[in-house]
Design an enzyme around this catalytic site. Structure first.
Site, PDB file in Angstrom:
ATOM      1  N   LYS A  72     -37.774 -46.912   7.483  1.00 52.52           N
ATOM      2  CA  LYS A  72     -37.227 -48.251   7.301  1.00 52.52           C
ATOM      3  C   LYS A  72     -37.126 -48.815   8.800  1.00 52.52           C
ATOM      4  O   LYS A  72     -37.456 -49.897   9.132  1.00 52.52           O
ATOM      5  CB  LYS A  72     -36.077 -48.637   6.412  1.00 52.52           C
ATOM      6  CG  LYS A  72     -36.077 -48.186   5.123  1.00 52.52           C
ATOM      7  CD  LYS A  72     -34.939 -48.246   4.474  1.00 52.52           C
ATOM      8  CE  LYS A  72     -33.973 -47.307   4.698  1.00 52.52           C
ATOM      9  NZ  LYS A  72     -34.187 -45.965   4.941  1.00 52.52           N
ATOM     10  N   ARG A 123     -27.068 -51.344  -0.458  1.00 49.65           N
ATOM     11  CA  ARG A 123     -27.341 -50.224  -0.961  1.00 49.65           C
ATOM     12  C   ARG A 123     -26.972 -49.716  -2.479  1.00 49.65           C
ATOM     13  O   ARG A 123     -27.261 -48.729  -2.700  1.00 49.65           O
ATOM     14  CB  ARG A 123     -26.825 -49.081  -0.170  1.00 49.65           C
ATOM     15  CG  ARG A 123     -27.564 -48.240   0.625  1.00 49.65           C
ATOM     16  CD  ARG A 123     -26.874 -47.317   1.533  1.00 49.65           C
ATOM     17  NE  ARG A 123     -27.544 -46.429   2.258  1.00 49.65           N
ATOM     18  CZ  ARG A 123     -28.045 -46.309   3.436  1.00 49.65           C
ATOM     19  NH1 ARG A 123     -27.856 -47.480   4.130  1.00 49.65           N
ATOM     20  NH2 ARG A 123     -28.587 -45.257   3.919  1.00 49.65           N
ATOM     21  N   ARG A 136     -36.485 -36.163  13.477  1.00 54.10           N
ATOM     22  CA  ARG A 136     -36.057 -37.489  14.171  1.00 54.10           C
ATOM     23  C   ARG A 136     -35.104 -37.167  15.325  1.00 54.10           C
ATOM     24  O   ARG A 136     -34.324 -36.425  15.229  1.00 54.10           O
ATOM     25  CB  ARG A 136     -35.157 -38.158  13.152  1.00 54.10           C
ATOM     26  CG  ARG A 136     -34.684 -39.566  13.661  1.00 54.10           C
ATOM     27  CD  ARG A 136     -34.484 -40.453  12.834  1.00 54.10           C
ATOM     28  NE  ARG A 136     -33.630 -40.030  11.756  1.00 54.10           N
ATOM     29  CZ  ARG A 136     -33.189 -40.544  10.494  1.00 54.10           C
ATOM     30  NH1 ARG A 136     -33.748 -41.794  10.582  1.00 54.10           N
ATOM     31  NH2 ARG A 136     -32.344 -40.106   9.623  1.00 54.10           N
ATOM     32  N   ARG A 156     -29.185 -36.666  14.809  1.00 50.75           N
ATOM     33  CA  ARG A 156     -28.114 -37.602  14.032  1.00 50.75           C
ATOM     34  C   ARG A 156     -27.257 -36.276  13.006  1.00 50.75           C
ATOM     35  O   ARG A 156     -27.747 -35.450  12.851  1.00 50.75           O
ATOM     36  CB  ARG A 156     -28.630 -38.366  13.316  1.00 50.75           C
ATOM     37  CG  ARG A 156     -28.711 -39.763  13.735  1.00 50.75           C
ATOM     38  CD  ARG A 156     -29.450 -40.886  12.969  1.00 50.75           C
ATOM     39  NE  ARG A 156     -28.981 -40.914  11.562  1.00 50.75           N
ATOM     40  CZ  ARG A 156     -29.576 -41.686  10.743  1.00 50.75           C
ATOM     41  NH1 ARG A 156     -30.525 -42.729  11.352  1.00 50.75           N
ATOM     42  NH2 ARG A 156     -29.118 -41.789   9.449  1.00 50.75           N
ATOM     43  N   ARG A 163     -27.922 -37.305   0.928  1.00 47.44           N
ATOM     44  CA  ARG A 163     -28.131 -38.794   1.017  1.00 47.44           C
ATOM     45  C   ARG A 163     -29.250 -39.086   0.055  1.00 47.44           C
ATOM     46  O   ARG A 163     -29.309 -40.045  -0.310  1.00 47.44           O
ATOM     47  CB  ARG A 163     -28.830 -38.942   2.531  1.00 47.44           C
ATOM     48  CG  ARG A 163     -27.625 -39.064   3.630  1.00 47.44           C
ATOM     49  CD  ARG A 163     -27.923 -38.805   4.994  1.00 47.44           C
ATOM     50  NE  ARG A 163     -29.003 -39.625   5.425  1.00 47.44           N
ATOM     51  CZ  ARG A 163     -29.922 -39.378   6.613  1.00 47.44           C
ATOM     52  NH1 ARG A 163     -29.775 -38.234   6.983  1.00 47.44           N
ATOM     53  NH2 ARG A 163     -30.812 -40.480   6.786  1.00 47.44           N
TER      54      ARG A 163
HETATM   55  P1  AP5 Z   1     -36.686 -44.043  10.443  1.00 47.58           P
HETATM   56  O1  AP5 Z   1     -37.288 -45.256  10.880  1.00 47.58           O
HETATM   57  O2  AP5 Z   1     -35.506 -43.453  11.353  1.00 47.58           O
HETATM   58  O3  AP5 Z   1     -36.170 -43.970   9.015  1.00 47.58           O
HETATM   59  P2  AP5 Z   1     -35.113 -44.663   8.136  1.00 47.58           P
HETATM   60  O4  AP5 Z   1     -35.712 -44.971   6.845  1.00 47.58           O
HETATM   61  O5  AP5 Z   1     -34.574 -45.963   8.863  1.00 47.58           O
HETATM   62  O6  AP5 Z   1     -33.952 -43.614   8.037  1.00 47.58           O
HETATM   63  P3  AP5 Z   1     -32.471 -43.743   8.072  1.00 47.58           P
HETATM   64  O7  AP5 Z   1     -32.397 -42.174   7.984  1.00 47.58           O
HETATM   65  O8  AP5 Z   1     -32.102 -44.189   9.186  1.00 47.58           O
HETATM   66  O9  AP5 Z   1     -32.141 -44.420   6.824  1.00 47.58           O
HETATM   67  P4  AP5 Z   1     -30.890 -44.203   6.276  1.00 47.58           P
HETATM   68  O10 AP5 Z   1     -30.780 -45.079   4.845  1.00 47.58           O
HETATM   69  O11 AP5 Z   1     -30.396 -42.794   5.606  1.00 47.58           O
HETATM   70  O12 AP5 Z   1     -29.697 -44.479   7.166  1.00 47.58           O
HETATM   71  P5  AP5 Z   1     -28.972 -45.632   7.632  1.00 47.58           P
HETATM   72  O13 AP5 Z   1     -28.829 -45.380   9.222  1.00 47.58           O
HETATM   73  O14 AP5 Z   1     -29.138 -46.749   7.003  1.00 47.58           O
HETATM   74  O15 AP5 Z   1     -37.822 -42.894  10.491  1.00 47.58           O
HETATM   75  C1  AP5 Z   1     -37.475 -41.517  10.363  1.00 47.58           C
HETATM   76  C2  AP5 Z   1     -38.350 -40.442  11.102  1.00 47.58           C
HETATM   77  O16 AP5 Z   1     -39.431 -40.536  10.774  1.00 47.58           O
HETATM   78  C3  AP5 Z   1     -37.944 -40.809  12.599  1.00 47.58           C
HETATM   79  O17 AP5 Z   1     -38.195 -39.841  13.456  1.00 47.58           O
HETATM   80  C4  AP5 Z   1     -39.350 -41.814  12.747  1.00 47.58           C
HETATM   81  O18 AP5 Z   1     -39.958 -41.555  14.149  1.00 47.58           O
HETATM   82  C5  AP5 Z   1     -40.257 -41.199  11.846  1.00 47.58           C
HETATM   83  N1  AP5 Z   1     -41.273 -42.090  11.132  1.00 47.58           N
HETATM   84  C6  AP5 Z   1     -41.104 -43.327  10.574  1.00 47.58           C
HETATM   85  N2  AP5 Z   1     -41.913 -43.676  10.292  1.00 47.58           N
HETATM   86  C7  AP5 Z   1     -43.094 -42.971  10.343  1.00 47.58           C
HETATM   87  C8  AP5 Z   1     -44.551 -42.888   9.898  1.00 47.58           C
HETATM   88  N3  AP5 Z   1     -45.025 -43.599   9.267  1.00 47.58           N
HETATM   89  N4  AP5 Z   1     -45.251 -41.667  10.163  1.00 47.58           N
HETATM   90  C9  AP5 Z   1     -44.498 -40.804  10.712  1.00 47.58           C
HETATM   91  N5  AP5 Z   1     -43.384 -40.603  11.276  1.00 47.58           N
HETATM   92  C10 AP5 Z   1     -42.536 -41.671  10.916  1.00 47.58           C
HETATM   93  O19 AP5 Z   1     -27.494 -45.102   7.001  1.00 47.58           O
HETATM   94  C11 AP5 Z   1     -26.658 -43.842   7.399  1.00 47.58           C
HETATM   95  C12 AP5 Z   1     -25.514 -43.855   6.774  1.00 47.58           C
HETATM   96  O20 AP5 Z   1     -24.548 -44.994   6.990  1.00 47.58           O
HETATM   97  C13 AP5 Z   1     -25.682 -43.814   5.258  1.00 47.58           C
HETATM   98  O21 AP5 Z   1     -25.999 -42.266   4.843  1.00 47.58           O
HETATM   99  C14 AP5 Z   1     -24.145 -44.205   4.844  1.00 47.58           C
HETATM  100  O22 AP5 Z   1     -23.309 -43.114   5.038  1.00 47.58           O
HETATM  101  C15 AP5 Z   1     -23.788 -45.203   5.669  1.00 47.58           C
HETATM  102  N6  AP5 Z   1     -24.189 -46.346   5.300  1.00 47.58           N
HETATM  103  C16 AP5 Z   1     -25.215 -47.402   6.022  1.00 47.58           C
HETATM  104  N7  AP5 Z   1     -25.280 -48.465   5.249  1.00 47.58           N
HETATM  105  C17 AP5 Z   1     -24.459 -48.344   4.058  1.00 47.58           C
HETATM  106  C18 AP5 Z   1     -24.374 -49.216   2.911  1.00 47.58           C
HETATM  107  N8  AP5 Z   1     -24.743 -50.387   2.835  1.00 47.58           N
HETATM  108  N9  AP5 Z   1     -23.426 -48.898   1.830  1.00 47.58           N
HETATM  109  C19 AP5 Z   1     -22.777 -47.466   1.918  1.00 47.58           C
HETATM  110  N10 AP5 Z   1     -23.009 -46.546   3.140  1.00 47.58           N
HETATM  111  C20 AP5 Z   1     -24.016 -47.016   3.936  1.00 47.58           C
END
Ligand code: AP5
Length: 248
Positions: free
Chosen positions: A40, A119, A158, A191, A202
């Protein structure tokens, strides 16, 4: 393509000012859904460069607090960061307080790409209320889809830049210099919540709390499903095609 927009007000709160001039044209407003690690954030960066809309990630907001001045963290933020390290969701009340403080970012003329928020269903209903209070609507909710094995492989490789939040993959999207961010030269890190135990928590939290949002937005005719297999550029082209098909 537009350069990445300054996100100071989102990352650091309403006292911080974004340096970019206000956009000339009204922007698009999207929500990005998909399991943790599906890509994402990677798509949000590409969409932001294409449309000029600001990438508003709640995960980046928490990570900005993690790398900021620890003495200034509120008890709610300390609790949120501890939960994030374990891979658990942060309580709705904490997330909603932070987003409400940043309502100016939702109003931004350049539009937004919400990543990681909402979420849960209560977060989605609260977002609907915030947007309707501002007389704003969403253009679409992009839902990325990929089998879990492929997602776990993406998370394992990542590396992220704590300074500018750019995201890489050691094999699939490596930086030009190993361990250094192409954008700002910062040192790339793994991370805390990318450790295997937290990854499992997660994925389970996503299945239990976030998957119901597909129904929620499907019923509102906002959902656009996108197959997330293939390189980031292939997935990006697929996203644009799906958005074009929607407006036709
Ligand atoms: P990446 O683009 O980083 O993936 P992502 O979907 O953004 O993954 P996240 O882990 O950041 O999402 P998340 O939802 O767990 O974490 P968030 O930060 O929101 O891509 C992943 C990897 O793949 C990278 O290495 C990239 O280079 C590679 N890649 C990407 N696309 C590719 C492709 N097409 N082909 C090959 N490789 C590719 O949240 C973190 C934490 O914060 C949560 O666990 C929670 O504790 C808290 N939190 C955040 N928001 C909330 C909320 N609204 N409510 C409650 N808790 C929350």
């Amino acid at each position: 393509m537009n350069p990445r927009r300054d996100r100071s007000a989102w990352l650091h709160g309403p006292d911080a000012r974004c340096q970019d001039p206000p956009p000339r044209f009204p922007g698009r407003r999207f929500v990005l859904l998909g399991a943790p690690g599906i890509g994402k954030g990677t798509q949000a960066a590409l969409l932001s460069a294409a449309f000029g809309a600001c990438h508003l990630s709640t995960g980046d907001l928490f990570r900005a607090a993690l790398h900021g001045d620890g003495d200034r963290l509120s008890p709610a933020m300390r609790d949120a960061l501890a939960r994030m390290r374990r891979g658990e969701l942060v309580p709705d009340v904490t997330v909603l307080d932070l987003v409400r403080e940043r309502v100016e970012c939702l109003r931004c003329r350049g539009g937004f790409l919400l990543d990681g928020f909402p979420r849960t269903v209560p977060q989605a209903t609260a977002l609907d209320r915030m947007l309707s209070d501002e007389e704003l609507g969403l253009d679409a909710v992009l839902s990325y889809e990929l089998p879990e094995e492929a997602i776990v492989a993406r998370i394992g490789g990542r590396r992220t830049c704590p300074a500018c939040k750019s995201v890489y993959h050691v094999e699939l999207r490596p930086p030009r210099t190993a361990g250094r961010c192409d954008a700002c030269g910062g040192e790339l890190v793994l991370r805390d919540d990318d450790q295997p135990a937290a990854v499992h928590v997660r994925q389970a939290a996503h299945a239990a709390n976030t998957a119901p949002l597909l129904d929620y937005y499907g019923r509102r005719d906002l959902l656009v499903s996108v197959d997330a297999d293939g390189s980031p550029e292939v997935v990006f082209d697929r996203t644009l095609a799906a958005l074009c098909a929607r407006v036709r």
